[in-house]
Design a protein around this motif. Structure first.
Motif, PDB file in Angstrom:
ATOM      1  N   SER A 165       9.446  14.373  -9.968  1.00 50.33           N
ATOM      2  CA  SER A 165       9.805  12.962  -9.759  1.00 50.33           C
ATOM      3  C   SER A 165       8.829  12.247  -8.834  1.00 50.33           C
ATOM      4  O   SER A 165       8.878  11.020  -8.716  1.00 50.33           O
ATOM      5  CB  SER A 165      11.218  12.865  -9.151  1.00 50.33           C
ATOM      6  N   LEU A 166       7.961  13.001  -8.173  1.00 48.51           N
ATOM      7  CA  LEU A 166       7.108  12.399  -7.129  1.00 48.51           C
ATOM      8  C   LEU A 166       6.153  11.313  -7.641  1.00 48.51           C
ATOM      9  O   LEU A 166       5.919  10.333  -6.913  1.00 48.51           O
ATOM     10  CB  LEU A 166       6.322  13.496  -6.393  1.00 48.51           C
ATOM     11  N   PRO A 167       5.593  11.448  -8.879  1.00 46.39           N
ATOM     12  CA  PRO A 167       4.694  10.371  -9.320  1.00 46.39           C
ATOM     13  C   PRO A 167       5.354   8.995  -9.242  1.00 46.39           C
ATOM     14  O   PRO A 167       4.720   8.019  -8.824  1.00 46.39           O
ATOM     15  CB  PRO A 167       4.366  10.758 -10.770  1.00 46.39           C
ATOM     16  N   ALA A 168       6.641   8.910  -9.602  1.00 44.62           N
ATOM     17  CA  ALA A 168       7.314   7.594  -9.553  1.00 44.62           C
ATOM     18  C   ALA A 168       7.405   7.073  -8.126  1.00 44.62           C
ATOM     19  O   ALA A 168       7.277   5.862  -7.887  1.00 44.62           O
ATOM     20  CB  ALA A 168       8.707   7.699 -10.167  1.00 44.62           C
ATOM     21  N   PHE A 169       7.595   7.980  -7.161  1.00 37.47           N
ATOM     22  CA  PHE A 169       7.657   7.534  -5.763  1.00 37.47           C
ATOM     23  C   PHE A 169       6.273   7.038  -5.316  1.00 37.47           C
ATOM     24  O   PHE A 169       6.144   6.030  -4.618  1.00 37.47           O
ATOM     25  CB  PHE A 169       8.138   8.666  -4.832  1.00 37.47           C
ATOM     26  N   VAL A 170       5.238   7.780  -5.739  1.00 35.12           N
ATOM     27  CA  VAL A 170       3.871   7.379  -5.368  1.00 35.12           C
ATOM     28  C   VAL A 170       3.517   6.054  -6.049  1.00 35.12           C
ATOM     29  O   VAL A 170       2.886   5.180  -5.434  1.00 35.12           O
ATOM     30  CB  VAL A 170       2.862   8.496  -5.730  1.00 35.12           C
ATOM     31  N   PHE A 171       3.940   5.881  -7.315  1.00 33.10           N
ATOM     32  CA  PHE A 171       3.670   4.604  -7.997  1.00 33.10           C
ATOM     33  C   PHE A 171       4.298   3.451  -7.212  1.00 33.10           C
ATOM     34  O   PHE A 171       3.719   2.378  -7.081  1.00 33.10           O
ATOM     35  CB  PHE A 171       4.245   4.602  -9.428  1.00 33.10           C
ATOM     36  N   THR A 172       5.506   3.682  -6.703  1.00 33.02           N
ATOM     37  CA  THR A 172       6.189   2.625  -5.947  1.00 33.02           C
ATOM     38  C   THR A 172       5.441   2.305  -4.657  1.00 33.02           C
ATOM     39  O   THR A 172       5.274   1.131  -4.286  1.00 33.02           O
ATOM     40  CB  THR A 172       7.643   3.060  -5.646  1.00 33.02           C
ATOM     41  N   LEU A 173       4.970   3.357  -3.973  1.00 31.16           N
ATOM     42  CA  LEU A 173       4.199   3.126  -2.734  1.00 31.16           C
ATOM     43  C   LEU A 173       2.896   2.384  -3.047  1.00 31.16           C
ATOM     44  O   LEU A 173       2.504   1.465  -2.317  1.00 31.16           O
ATOM     45  CB  LEU A 173       3.893   4.466  -2.046  1.00 31.16           C
ATOM     46  N   ILE A 174       2.253   2.768  -4.150  1.00 27.58           N
ATOM     47  CA  ILE A 174       0.991   2.102  -4.535  1.00 27.58           C
ATOM     48  C   ILE A 174       1.258   0.633  -4.875  1.00 27.58           C
ATOM     49  O   ILE A 174       0.488  -0.259  -4.496  1.00 27.58           O
ATOM     50  CB  ILE A 174       0.327   2.859  -5.713  1.00 27.58           C
ATOM     51  N   ALA A 217      -5.878  -3.570  -6.268  1.00 25.93           N
ATOM     52  CA  ALA A 217      -5.478  -2.358  -7.016  1.00 25.93           C
ATOM     53  C   ALA A 217      -6.565  -1.292  -6.933  1.00 25.93           C
ATOM     54  O   ALA A 217      -6.285  -0.107  -6.685  1.00 25.93           O
ATOM     55  CB  ALA A 217      -5.192  -2.720  -8.476  1.00 25.93           C
ATOM     56  N   THR A 218      -7.825  -1.724  -7.090  1.00 30.88           N
ATOM     57  CA  THR A 218      -8.938  -0.756  -7.030  1.00 30.88           C
ATOM     58  C   THR A 218      -8.993  -0.097  -5.650  1.00 30.88           C
ATOM     59  O   THR A 218      -9.126   1.130  -5.540  1.00 30.88           O
ATOM     60  CB  THR A 218     -10.279  -1.473  -7.311  1.00 30.88           C
ATOM     61  N   LEU A 219      -8.898  -0.916  -4.595  1.00 33.00           N
ATOM     62  CA  LEU A 219      -9.025  -0.365  -3.235  1.00 33.00           C
ATOM     63  C   LEU A 219      -7.886   0.597  -2.914  1.00 33.00           C
ATOM     64  O   LEU A 219      -8.111   1.684  -2.358  1.00 33.00           O
ATOM     65  CB  LEU A 219      -9.038  -1.510  -2.212  1.00 33.00           C
ATOM     66  N   VAL A 220      -6.656   0.200  -3.268  1.00 28.33           N
ATOM     67  CA  VAL A 220      -5.503   1.060  -2.939  1.00 28.33           C
ATOM     68  C   VAL A 220      -5.575   2.369  -3.728  1.00 28.33           C
ATOM     69  O   VAL A 220      -5.418   3.465  -3.159  1.00 28.33           O
ATOM     70  CB  VAL A 220      -4.173   0.315  -3.215  1.00 28.33           C
ATOM     71  N   GLN A 221      -5.824   2.288  -5.039  1.00 28.52           N
ATOM     72  CA  GLN A 221      -5.845   3.511  -5.848  1.00 28.52           C
ATOM     73  C   GLN A 221      -6.973   4.447  -5.415  1.00 28.52           C
ATOM     74  O   GLN A 221      -6.787   5.667  -5.321  1.00 28.52           O
ATOM     75  CB  GLN A 221      -5.981   3.166  -7.333  1.00 28.52           C
ATOM     76  N   GLN A 222      -8.145   3.857  -5.151  1.00 28.30           N
ATOM     77  CA  GLN A 222      -9.274   4.697  -4.711  1.00 28.30           C
ATOM     78  C   GLN A 222      -8.962   5.354  -3.359  1.00 28.30           C
ATOM     79  O   GLN A 222      -9.293   6.515  -3.118  1.00 28.30           O
ATOM     80  CB  GLN A 222     -10.552   3.847  -4.614  1.00 28.30           C
ATOM     81  N   THR A 223      -8.285   4.626  -2.480  1.00 28.22           N
ATOM     82  CA  THR A 223      -8.005   5.163  -1.139  1.00 28.22           C
ATOM     83  C   THR A 223      -6.953   6.264  -1.200  1.00 28.22           C
ATOM     84  O   THR A 223      -7.083   7.298  -0.528  1.00 28.22           O
ATOM     85  CB  THR A 223      -7.574   4.019  -0.193  1.00 28.22           C
ATOM     86  N   VAL A 224      -5.930   6.068  -2.050  1.00 27.37           N
ATOM     87  CA  VAL A 224      -4.908   7.116  -2.201  1.00 27.37           C
ATOM     88  C   VAL A 224      -5.539   8.372  -2.811  1.00 27.37           C
ATOM     89  O   VAL A 224      -5.330   9.492  -2.333  1.00 27.37           O
ATOM     90  CB  VAL A 224      -3.726   6.604  -3.068  1.00 27.37           C
TER      91      VAL A 224
END
Ligand SMILES: NC(=O)c1ccc[n+]([C@@H]2O[C@H](COP(=O)([O-])OP(=O)(O)OC[C@H]3O[C@@H](n4cnc5c(N)ncnc54)[C@H](OP(=O)(O)O)[C@@H]3O)[C@@H](O)[C@H]2O)c1
Length: 286
Positions: free
Chosen positions: A191-200, A218-225
């Motif tokens: 279930s963790l991907p959905a939690f990470v998607f929400t945080l992103i 979106a690019t900066l957040v996804q690249q940083t995560v």
């Protein structure tokens, strides 16, 4: 089939020949589809991955999407199969196994993707001639960066177990777990991907509020995560050490971290994971 199993049993170190393995995928939906795709990427031939969904039209559609082969019926899909993957909803699993048990070639490995239905119940529905295993994948297996927990039933041979690992070799991290760990696994991976998607999503929205255009945000957040996770896994650094290393006294990061703790992000994440694990436990009747 079971040539593959025999070969791998007698030469434990040799990798199974996936080009010879036949897989039936009953239910190529949101999870079954990516599982089929990972198995094709690992080396199963498109002609040997036969899909049966709820209707022939749906099977054709899924087969075309994955680059696999549609079967005219569930019985046709499982005939000659070495591995039968069950990608239907949890409430359908036991009825489906009961329906298929007389059609399955002896020695077939039945692999359930379902949450909440235990190996003991699947084995009971299956009868004596076939082995059962469970896989708990998460959706990032679609890009080869997922996590898969494999649970081995009592009749699974070493060769079949090696075959499962080989089939998921292109899915991401594949680990053996015991069935009692599946609830924690669901909290920590399923279930963790959905939690990470929400945080992103939350981080991206805030970056926009702070003045960045959405595509840049979106690019900066996804690249940083992605970069933060890769940094930890490649260096083996403890997350607290990595965090402290970027916290100068009175600086921007430490002020942000203090706000994060005050707002209860740590407790919220823990509660989400615990809720997923508890729900899995309740579904299993544990
Ligand atoms: N989604 C996740 O993140 C996730 C993670 C781990 C495990 N799982 C497990 O994966 C399983 C499937 O979940 P899902 O989210 O992928 O569901 P889904 O998208 O609804 O897919 C279910 C699939 O089963 C097919 N199906 C339904 N009835 C059938 C029947 N009688 N015979 C053959 N095929 C039939 C459907 O075909 P049609 O499209 O033709 O109806 C569809 O392809 C569940 O057991 C779930 O516990 C899911």
């Amino acid at each position: 089939m079971n040539d593959t199993a025999t070969t791998a049993d007698s030469t434990a170190a040799s990798a199974p020949d996936l080009a010879a393995v036949r897989v039936a995928l009953i239910g190529a939906g949101n999870m079954g589809g990516p599982v089929g795709r990972a198995m094709l990427a690992a080396g199963v031939r498109p002609a040997h991955l036969r899909i049966a969904n709820s209707t022939p039209a749906s099977s054709e559609r899924a087969a075309a999407e994955l680059g696999a082969t549609a079967a005219a019926s569930r019985a046709e899909a499982v005939a000659e199969a070495d591995v039968v993957v069950l990608g239907v909803k949890p409430y359908q699993i036991l009825d489906l196994v009961a329906e298929l048990r007389d059609e399955l070639p002896a020695g077939t490995l039945v692999l359930s993707l379902a949450a909440g239905t235990t190996l003991a119940r699947i084995e009971e529905a299956l009868g004596g001639d076939c082995a059962a295993a469970r896989a708990m994948p998460n959706t990032p297996i679609a890009v080869g960066e997922g996590a898969v927990g494999l649970m081995r039933g009592s009749a699974v041979t070493d060769a079949q177990h090696a075959l499962l690992h080989a089939l998921f070799a292109r899915a991401g991290a594949v680990v053996d777990i015991i069935e009692q760990q599946v609830h924690a696994f669901i909290g920590a991976a399923g279930s963790l991907p959905a939690f990470v998607f929400t945080l992103i999503e939350a981080m991206t929205d805030e970056a926009v509020r702070l003045g960045l255009k959405r595509d840049l945000a979106a690019t900066l957040v996804q690249q940083t995560v992605r970069g933060a996770a890769t940094m930890l896994s490649e260096s083996g650094t403890h997350p607290a050490v990595a965090k402290n290393a970027v916290s100068s006294p009175g600086g921007t990061t430490v002020q942000g971290l203090a706000a994060l703790e005050r707002e209860g992000v740590r407790a919220g994440v823990a509660a989400a994971m615990a809720a997923a694990a508890e729900t899995s436990r309740a579904m299993s009747g544990d």
